[in-house]
Design a protein around this motif. Structure first.
Motif, PDB file in Angstrom:
ATOM      1  N   LEU A 100      10.769   4.687   2.836  1.00 36.72           N
ATOM      2  CA  LEU A 100      11.506   3.937   1.813  1.00 36.72           C
ATOM      3  C   LEU A 100      12.508   4.836   1.091  1.00 36.72           C
ATOM      4  CD1 LEU A 100      11.864   1.247   0.331  1.00 36.72           C
ATOM      5  CD2 LEU A 100      10.143   2.023  -1.308  1.00 36.72           C
ATOM      6  N   GLU A 101      12.119   6.063   0.796  1.00 32.04           N
ATOM      7  CA  GLU A 101      13.038   6.990   0.139  1.00 32.04           C
ATOM      8  C   GLU A 101      14.260   7.250   1.011  1.00 32.04           C
ATOM      9  OE1 GLU A 101      12.800  11.219  -2.254  1.00 32.04           O
ATOM     10  OE2 GLU A 101      11.524  10.944  -0.482  1.00 32.04           O
ATOM     11  N   THR A 102      14.036   7.400   2.321  1.00 27.90           N
ATOM     12  CA  THR A 102      15.135   7.612   3.258  1.00 27.90           C
ATOM     13  C   THR A 102      16.078   6.411   3.276  1.00 27.90           C
ATOM     14  OG1 THR A 102      13.720   9.007   4.642  1.00 27.90           O
ATOM     15  CG2 THR A 102      15.723   8.121   5.657  1.00 27.90           C
ATOM     16  N   MET A 103      15.505   5.201   3.258  1.00 25.05           N
ATOM     17  CA  MET A 103      16.322   3.990   3.253  1.00 25.05           C
ATOM     18  C   MET A 103      17.109   3.871   1.939  1.00 25.05           C
ATOM     19  SD  MET A 103      16.234   2.393   6.074  1.00 25.05           S
ATOM     20  CE  MET A 103      16.999   0.859   5.525  1.00 25.05           C
ATOM     21  N   ALA A 104      16.507   4.293   0.833  1.00 30.08           N
ATOM     22  CA  ALA A 104      17.198   4.241  -0.457  1.00 30.08           C
ATOM     23  C   ALA A 104      18.409   5.179  -0.456  1.00 30.08           C
ATOM     24  CB  ALA A 104      16.240   4.602  -1.595  1.00 30.08           C
ATOM     25  N   ILE A 105      18.239   6.368   0.101  1.00 32.60           N
ATOM     26  CA  ILE A 105      19.349   7.326   0.197  1.00 32.60           C
ATOM     27  C   ILE A 105      20.432   6.783   1.119  1.00 32.60           C
ATOM     28  CG2 ILE A 105      20.004   9.627   0.997  1.00 32.60           C
ATOM     29  CD1 ILE A 105      17.126  10.520   0.172  1.00 32.60           C
ATOM     30  N   PHE A 106      20.014   6.240   2.266  1.00 35.63           N
ATOM     31  CA  PHE A 106      20.953   5.667   3.235  1.00 35.63           C
ATOM     32  C   PHE A 106      21.764   4.535   2.598  1.00 35.63           C
ATOM     33  CE2 PHE A 106      21.579   2.155   6.279  1.00 35.63           C
ATOM     34  CZ  PHE A 106      22.505   2.746   7.136  1.00 35.63           C
ATOM     35  N   ALA A 107      21.071   3.642   1.877  1.00 38.09           N
ATOM     36  CA  ALA A 107      21.747   2.495   1.256  1.00 38.09           C
ATOM     37  C   ALA A 107      22.786   2.955   0.244  1.00 38.09           C
ATOM     38  CB  ALA A 107      20.720   1.576   0.602  1.00 38.09           C
ATOM     39  N   ARG A 108      22.449   3.961  -0.543  1.00 37.84           N
ATOM     40  CA  ARG A 108      23.412   4.470  -1.531  1.00 37.84           C
ATOM     41  C   ARG A 108      24.636   5.046  -0.841  1.00 37.84           C
ATOM     42  NH1 ARG A 108      18.675   6.123  -4.307  1.00 37.84           N
ATOM     43  NH2 ARG A 108      18.815   8.244  -3.478  1.00 37.84           N
ATOM     44  N   LYS A 109      24.437   5.718   0.275  1.00 32.35           N
ATOM     45  CA  LYS A 109      25.555   6.352   0.981  1.00 32.35           C
ATOM     46  C   LYS A 109      26.518   5.329   1.577  1.00 32.35           C
ATOM     47  CE  LYS A 109      23.650  10.887   2.131  1.00 32.35           C
ATOM     48  NZ  LYS A 109      23.355  11.860   3.215  1.00 32.35           N
ATOM     49  N   ILE A 110      26.014   4.160   1.951  1.00 38.24           N
ATOM     50  CA  ILE A 110      26.895   3.144   2.544  1.00 38.24           C
ATOM     51  C   ILE A 110      27.302   2.078   1.516  1.00 38.24           C
ATOM     52  CG2 ILE A 110      25.909   3.499   4.841  1.00 38.24           C
ATOM     53  CD1 ILE A 110      24.464   0.795   4.519  1.00 38.24           C
ATOM     54  N   GLY A 131       0.799  -1.229   0.000  1.00 39.46           N
ATOM     55  CA  GLY A 131       0.000   0.000   0.000  1.00 39.46           C
ATOM     56  C   GLY A 131       0.823   1.266   0.000  1.00 39.46           C
ATOM     57  N   ILE A 132       2.093   1.211  -0.412  1.00 43.03           N
ATOM     58  CA  ILE A 132       2.961   2.392  -0.359  1.00 43.03           C
ATOM     59  C   ILE A 132       2.469   3.502  -1.284  1.00 43.03           C
ATOM     60  CG2 ILE A 132       4.590   1.644  -2.165  1.00 43.03           C
ATOM     61  CD1 ILE A 132       6.840   2.689  -0.286  1.00 43.03           C
ATOM     62  N   ASP A 133       1.701   3.136  -2.300  1.00 41.40           N
ATOM     63  CA  ASP A 133       1.146   4.134  -3.219  1.00 41.40           C
ATOM     64  C   ASP A 133       0.051   4.963  -2.567  1.00 41.40           C
ATOM     65  OD1 ASP A 133      -0.005   1.408  -3.402  1.00 41.40           O
ATOM     66  OD2 ASP A 133      -1.552   2.410  -4.606  1.00 41.40           O
ATOM     67  N   ARG A 134      -0.434   4.511  -1.393  1.00 39.40           N
ATOM     68  CA  ARG A 134      -1.495   5.239  -0.685  1.00 39.40           C
ATOM     69  C   ARG A 134      -1.047   5.730   0.687  1.00 39.40           C
ATOM     70  NH1 ARG A 134      -3.416   0.390  -2.145  1.00 39.40           N
ATOM     71  NH2 ARG A 134      -3.657  -0.249   0.041  1.00 39.40           N
ATOM     72  N   ASP A 135       0.254   5.644   0.962  1.00 39.45           N
ATOM     73  CA  ASP A 135       0.744   5.974   2.302  1.00 39.45           C
ATOM     74  C   ASP A 135       2.017   6.807   2.192  1.00 39.45           C
ATOM     75  OD1 ASP A 135       1.948   5.863   4.896  1.00 39.45           O
ATOM     76  OD2 ASP A 135       0.795   4.050   5.359  1.00 39.45           O
ATOM     77  N   ASP A 136       1.891   8.109   2.439  1.00 34.77           N
ATOM     78  CA  ASP A 136       3.034   9.015   2.295  1.00 34.77           C
ATOM     79  C   ASP A 136       4.150   8.697   3.294  1.00 34.77           C
ATOM     80  OD1 ASP A 136       1.747  10.326   0.257  1.00 34.77           O
ATOM     81  OD2 ASP A 136       1.003  11.966   1.519  1.00 34.77           O
ATOM     82  N   ILE A 137       3.795   8.260   4.494  1.00 35.82           N
ATOM     83  CA  ILE A 137       4.807   7.959   5.506  1.00 35.82           C
ATOM     84  C   ILE A 137       5.679   6.787   5.061  1.00 35.82           C
ATOM     85  CG2 ILE A 137       5.224   7.251   7.886  1.00 35.82           C
ATOM     86  CD1 ILE A 137       4.198  10.112   7.571  1.00 35.82           C
ATOM     87  N   LYS A 138       5.045   5.736   4.535  1.00 35.35           N
ATOM     88  CA  LYS A 138       5.811   4.594   4.021  1.00 35.35           C
ATOM     89  C   LYS A 138       6.730   5.025   2.882  1.00 35.35           C
ATOM     90  CE  LYS A 138       2.712   0.758   5.225  1.00 35.35           C
ATOM     91  NZ  LYS A 138       1.933  -0.392   4.696  1.00 35.35           N
ATOM     92  N   ALA A 139       6.216   5.896   2.010  1.00 37.42           N
ATOM     93  CA  ALA A 139       7.018   6.362   0.878  1.00 37.42           C
ATOM     94  C   ALA A 139       8.237   7.151   1.355  1.00 37.42           C
ATOM     95  CB  ALA A 139       6.160   7.205  -0.062  1.00 37.42           C
TER      96      ALA A 139
END
Length: 264
Positions: free
Chosen positions: A192-202, A181-189
């Motif tokens: 996930l975006e924060t985790m994507a940025i974090f993963a790229r940094k490490i 349901g990430i398409d209907r939940d801004d908090i989940k989005a």
């Protein structure tokens, strides 16, 4: 027959099947690899993995079951594209099994013409790691040979950040509870975006698990997650099947929209 009797019958007969679910590059729709999932006999009480591994842990035979499951997974993966990765689950408690003796996986790979560089061991967050020092020592054996490490089910509990900080994984697999349901939940989005940025940094690859709809896939792709897995691509099957034609058409449309030639 009791579950205990069925379990020992599976170990004795080797009646275990590897099912494979594709992991897909979200930049171009190509298959990146497959996760192998162990299944007991269809008619058994232990057909599904949750019951199977629960009995193995109760009987202190985790390593025996993992050895069999790993053998089946590697055997079924042997004809695969050499660029693909095979993701294999590694129970965090296996190092405490009295039969744990590192070294057998390399022999299995050599027999099938595979290399450690093709293998990713998934450590599920649902199994708490009591002693990170001991567990890291066990993992070092695998890493020194070229195997990669993934943290599975990240976000399903409370130990994700500690496991990531302590184990320094090559992959982080985001639990389906965050993707659903990430398409209907801004908090989940945002999470996930924060985790994507974090993963790229490490320098870590992020995998979104449990993608079931095109709407979820749209959001996950837009947020910059490099890899995805879920029913939208394919359900687990006992063969290395390609992703669905519907998804290939979806990628063609997305790439045309972006002005990029479709790669198939």
């Amino acid at each position: 027959m009791t579950q205990q009797e069925e379990f020992y019958s599976i170990l004795a007969t080797g009646e275990l099947t590897a099912y494979y679910q594709p992991i897909v590059s979200l930049s171009d729709g190509r298959i990146y690899g497959y996760e192998a999932l162990a299944r007991g006999p269809a008619s058994s009480q232990l057909a599904m993995p949750d019951q199977l591994w629960a009995v193995a842990e109760k009987e202190q035979r985790l390593y025996a079951l993992e050895t069999l499951a790993r053998k089946r997974a590697i055997e079924g993966f042997a004809p695969a594209n050499p660029a693909w990765k095979l993701f294999i689950n590694l129970n965090a408690n296996v190092i405490y099994d009295p039969q744990f003796t590192p070294g057998q996986t390399l022999s299995l790979l050599e027999m099938q013409g595979l290399t450690p560089q093709q293998i990713v061991f998934e450590i599920t967050e649902r199994q708490s790691i009591a002693d990170f020092t001991a567990f890291k020592q066990a993992l070092s054996h695998y890493r020194c040979q070229g195997y990669k490490i993934a943290i599975d089910d990240a976000g399903a509990g409370y130990s994700s950040l500690q496991a990531i900080a302590e184990l320094r994984p090559d992959y982080i697999k985001i639990d389906r509870s965050i993707i659903r349901g990430i398409d209907r939940d801004d908090i989940k989005a945002i999470l996930l975006e924060t985790m994507a940025i974090f993963a790229r940094k490490i320098g870590c690859q992020l995998v979104a698990e449990g993608i079931e709809t095109l709407a979820e896939l749209d959001v996950v792709t837009a947020l910059g997650v490099p890899l995805g897995q879920g029913y939208v691509f394919a359900r687990p099957q006992p063969e290395l099947r390609p992703i669905s034609a519907e998804i290939l058409l979806w990628w063609t449309g997305i790439r045309k929209h972006l002005g990029v030639e479709a790669s198939g």
